[in-house]
Design a protein around this motif. Structure first.
Motif, PDB file in Angstrom:
ATOM      1  N   VAL A  27      31.150  42.381  26.584  1.00 40.32           N
ATOM      2  CA  VAL A  27      31.087  40.911  27.086  1.00 40.32           C
ATOM      3  C   VAL A  27      31.171  41.230  28.574  1.00 40.32           C
ATOM      4  O   VAL A  27      32.325  41.964  29.278  1.00 40.32           O
ATOM      5  N   PRO A  28      30.304  40.839  29.462  1.00 40.00           N
ATOM      6  CA  PRO A  28      30.850  40.865  30.880  1.00 40.00           C
ATOM      7  C   PRO A  28      32.056  40.268  31.287  1.00 40.00           C
ATOM      8  O   PRO A  28      32.390  39.086  30.827  1.00 40.00           O
ATOM      9  N   TRP A  29      32.910  40.992  32.020  1.00 44.03           N
ATOM     10  CA  TRP A  29      34.133  40.758  32.125  1.00 44.03           C
ATOM     11  C   TRP A  29      34.642  40.550  33.452  1.00 44.03           C
ATOM     12  O   TRP A  29      34.115  40.845  34.631  1.00 44.03           O
ATOM     13  N   THR A  30      35.774  39.748  34.116  1.00 45.59           N
ATOM     14  CA  THR A  30      36.701  39.873  35.090  1.00 45.59           C
ATOM     15  C   THR A  30      38.057  39.915  34.936  1.00 45.59           C
ATOM     16  O   THR A  30      38.281  39.369  34.182  1.00 45.59           O
ATOM     17  N   PHE A  31      38.839  40.799  35.864  1.00 50.89           N
ATOM     18  CA  PHE A  31      40.258  40.685  35.497  1.00 50.89           C
ATOM     19  C   PHE A  31      40.806  39.845  36.813  1.00 50.89           C
ATOM     20  O   PHE A  31      40.614  40.198  38.060  1.00 50.89           O
ATOM     21  N   VAL A  32      41.879  39.090  36.489  1.00 47.04           N
ATOM     22  CA  VAL A  32      42.630  38.201  37.449  1.00 47.04           C
ATOM     23  C   VAL A  32      44.084  38.920  37.288  1.00 47.04           C
ATOM     24  O   VAL A  32      44.587  38.725  36.548  1.00 47.04           O
ATOM     25  N   ARG A  33      44.241  39.654  38.430  1.00 51.00           N
ATOM     26  CA  ARG A  33      45.622  40.307  38.368  1.00 51.00           C
ATOM     27  C   ARG A  33      46.685  40.007  39.355  1.00 51.00           C
ATOM     28  O   ARG A  33      46.509  40.431  40.558  1.00 51.00           O
ATOM     29  N   PRO A  34      47.372  38.931  38.900  1.00 56.06           N
ATOM     30  CA  PRO A  34      48.463  38.493  40.091  1.00 56.06           C
ATOM     31  C   PRO A  34      49.539  39.361  39.955  1.00 56.06           C
ATOM     32  O   PRO A  34      49.991  40.115  39.116  1.00 56.06           O
ATOM     33  N   ARG A  35      50.281  39.157  41.230  1.00 57.74           N
ATOM     34  CA  ARG A  35      51.620  39.633  41.364  1.00 57.74           C
ATOM     35  C   ARG A  35      52.803  38.703  40.452  1.00 57.74           C
ATOM     36  O   ARG A  35      52.166  37.506  39.917  1.00 57.74           O
ATOM     37  N   LEU A  84      33.984  36.724  30.392  1.00 59.97           N
ATOM     38  CA  LEU A  84      35.345  36.512  29.741  1.00 59.97           C
ATOM     39  C   LEU A  84      36.154  37.012  30.940  1.00 59.97           C
ATOM     40  O   LEU A  84      35.953  38.141  31.561  1.00 59.97           O
ATOM     41  N   VAL A  85      37.157  36.094  31.386  1.00 56.10           N
ATOM     42  CA  VAL A  85      37.803  36.187  32.557  1.00 56.10           C
ATOM     43  C   VAL A  85      39.414  36.383  32.011  1.00 56.10           C
ATOM     44  O   VAL A  85      39.885  35.529  31.455  1.00 56.10           O
ATOM     45  N   LYS A  86      40.039  37.527  32.307  1.00 51.54           N
ATOM     46  CA  LYS A  86      41.117  37.950  31.814  1.00 51.54           C
ATOM     47  C   LYS A  86      42.389  37.842  32.610  1.00 51.54           C
ATOM     48  O   LYS A  86      42.246  38.394  33.743  1.00 51.54           O
ATOM     49  N   LEU A  87      43.542  37.083  32.377  1.00 53.20           N
ATOM     50  CA  LEU A  87      44.740  37.236  33.023  1.00 53.20           C
ATOM     51  C   LEU A  87      45.379  38.439  33.023  1.00 53.20           C
ATOM     52  O   LEU A  87      45.910  38.823  31.849  1.00 53.20           O
ATOM     53  N   SER A  88      45.474  39.198  33.939  1.00 55.00           N
ATOM     54  CA  SER A  88      46.109  40.670  33.609  1.00 55.00           C
ATOM     55  C   SER A  88      47.297  40.740  34.636  1.00 55.00           C
ATOM     56  O   SER A  88      48.076  39.717  34.706  1.00 55.00           O
ATOM     57  N   MET A  89      47.429  42.039  35.297  1.00 56.89           N
ATOM     58  CA  MET A  89      48.475  41.879  35.974  1.00 56.89           C
ATOM     59  C   MET A  89      48.433  43.009  37.309  1.00 56.89           C
ATOM     60  O   MET A  89      47.575  43.922  36.941  1.00 56.89           O
ATOM     61  N   MET A  90      48.846  42.758  38.446  1.00 55.21           N
ATOM     62  CA  MET A  90      48.638  43.904  39.603  1.00 55.21           C
ATOM     63  C   MET A  90      48.804  45.179  39.573  1.00 55.21           C
ATOM     64  O   MET A  90      48.369  46.106  39.893  1.00 55.21           O
ATOM     65  N   ALA A  91      50.112  45.342  38.486  1.00 55.68           N
ATOM     66  CA  ALA A  91      50.468  46.634  38.395  1.00 55.68           C
ATOM     67  C   ALA A  91      49.667  47.585  37.656  1.00 55.68           C
ATOM     68  O   ALA A  91      49.851  48.900  37.707  1.00 55.68           O
ATOM     69  N   VAL A  92      48.738  47.118  36.815  1.00 52.73           N
ATOM     70  CA  VAL A  92      47.844  47.975  35.982  1.00 52.73           C
ATOM     71  C   VAL A  92      47.049  48.917  37.170  1.00 52.73           C
ATOM     72  O   VAL A  92      46.566  50.041  36.610  1.00 52.73           O
ATOM     73  N   GLU A  93      46.715  48.554  38.345  1.00 52.19           N
ATOM     74  CA  GLU A  93      46.149  49.343  39.515  1.00 52.19           C
ATOM     75  C   GLU A  93      47.056  50.372  39.956  1.00 52.19           C
ATOM     76  O   GLU A  93      46.515  50.815  41.125  1.00 52.19           O
ATOM     77  N   GLU A  94      48.314  50.319  39.613  1.00 51.08           N
ATOM     78  CA  GLU A  94      49.358  51.275  40.604  1.00 51.08           C
ATOM     79  C   GLU A  94      49.499  52.278  39.729  1.00 51.08           C
ATOM     80  O   GLU A  94      50.255  51.991  38.577  1.00 51.08           O
TER      81      GLU A  94
END
Length: 282
Positions: free
Chosen positions: A125-133, A92-102
């Protein structure tokens, strides 16, 4: 088979295009008539996240999912994660946002995305987060003012942001969806440089071949404009985000696009040249 959601949005549409060019893809869409991705290998399931039977049909036989959610109130990530686990989805590849790690980001939208990421982590479910600006395409909101008066109006004109072309975010997501070894990882994605709204206006002026004027909005005017389009918690989240940008919190450039796709991230000048038609008089 890969399932794409959000395929009428800036990133999901590009993910679907890239995947469809290489093989079969399935799309879950609440309004299929808005899809621009068509072709022999494109299968469309009509329905939304709250439509359990449609979601189950969309996930049947799927290996991986690209997930885009944006509701400020609905538990859509939970719904998809639960159904994906039941369907035996392997990634499961989720579109997230860079701010979550700040740590300094604590607005409504960022807090919600953090909770959504935690929901997916706990799903099994195995996951990956894509965190764009911030997306370069957000400046399409300037088009009416540019077409009518040659004016860009925005808050904090000298605040830098390493904004990113949605096509590059999509390319990173496709690399993750079709590659190996990405499970359990989160990828921050930025553009190649930090740029201000005033500098973006100057670049648009050169691309369009016409003079453009930048006018900085006051905070009250920006709040009024946002409240006309969004619920108050969302509008206030955008204002808090803009304040963080003003202090330089969004200026960092990361090399993820180069590392995962093998090419440089696109500049704002390239993005604006490719989308010049959106800013010209109609």
């Amino acid at each position: 088979m890969i399932l794409v959601t959000g395929a009428t949005g800036a990133v999901g549409r590009e993910v679907a295009v890239l995947l469809a060019a290489a093989g079969p893809v399935r799309i879950l869409a609440r309004r299929p008539e808005r899809l621009t991705v068509r072709g022999e290998g494109v299968e469309v399931v009509e329905g939304g996240y709250g439509d359990g039977p449609a979601l189950d049909r969309a996930l049947r036989g799927v290996d991986a999912v690209f997930l885009v959610t944006n509701s400020p109130t609905e538990p859509d990530d939970e719904r998809v994660a639960r159904a994906a686990e039941a369907a035996g989805v392997r990634h499961l590849v989720k579109l997230s946002m860079m701010a979550v790690e700040e740590p300094g980001a604590d607005d409504f939208i960022t807090r919600r995305q953090r909770r959504n990421e935690e929901t997916i982590r706990e799903s099994g479910v195995p996951w990956t987060f894509v965190r764009p600006r911030t997306f370069m395409s957000n400046t399409l909101s300037w088009a009416p003012g540019i077409r009518s008066a040659g004016v860009v109006r925005a808050l904090y004109g000298d605040a830098p942001v390493a904004c990113v072309d949605p096509r590059d975010v999509a390319a990173v997501a496709v690399a993750v969806l079709t590659g190996t070894g990405h499970e359990g990882r989160a990828y921050a994605v930025s553009g190649p440089e930090a740029i201000t709204a005033r500098e973006q206006t100057a670049q648009l002026s050169r691309v369009l071949g016409r003079p453009l004027r930048f006018e900085e909005l006051g905070l009250d005017a920006a709040r009024t404009a946002l409240l006309a389009k969004y619920p108050r918690p969302v509008a206030e989240a955008f204002l808090e985000s803009a304040e963080r940008q003003r202090t330089g919190a969004k200026a960092a450039v990361v090399p993820t696009v180069q590392e995962l796709t093998g090419r440089q991230a696109r500049s704002y000048r390239t993005w604006s040249a490719d989308h010049a038609g959106a800013f010209t008089a109609r």
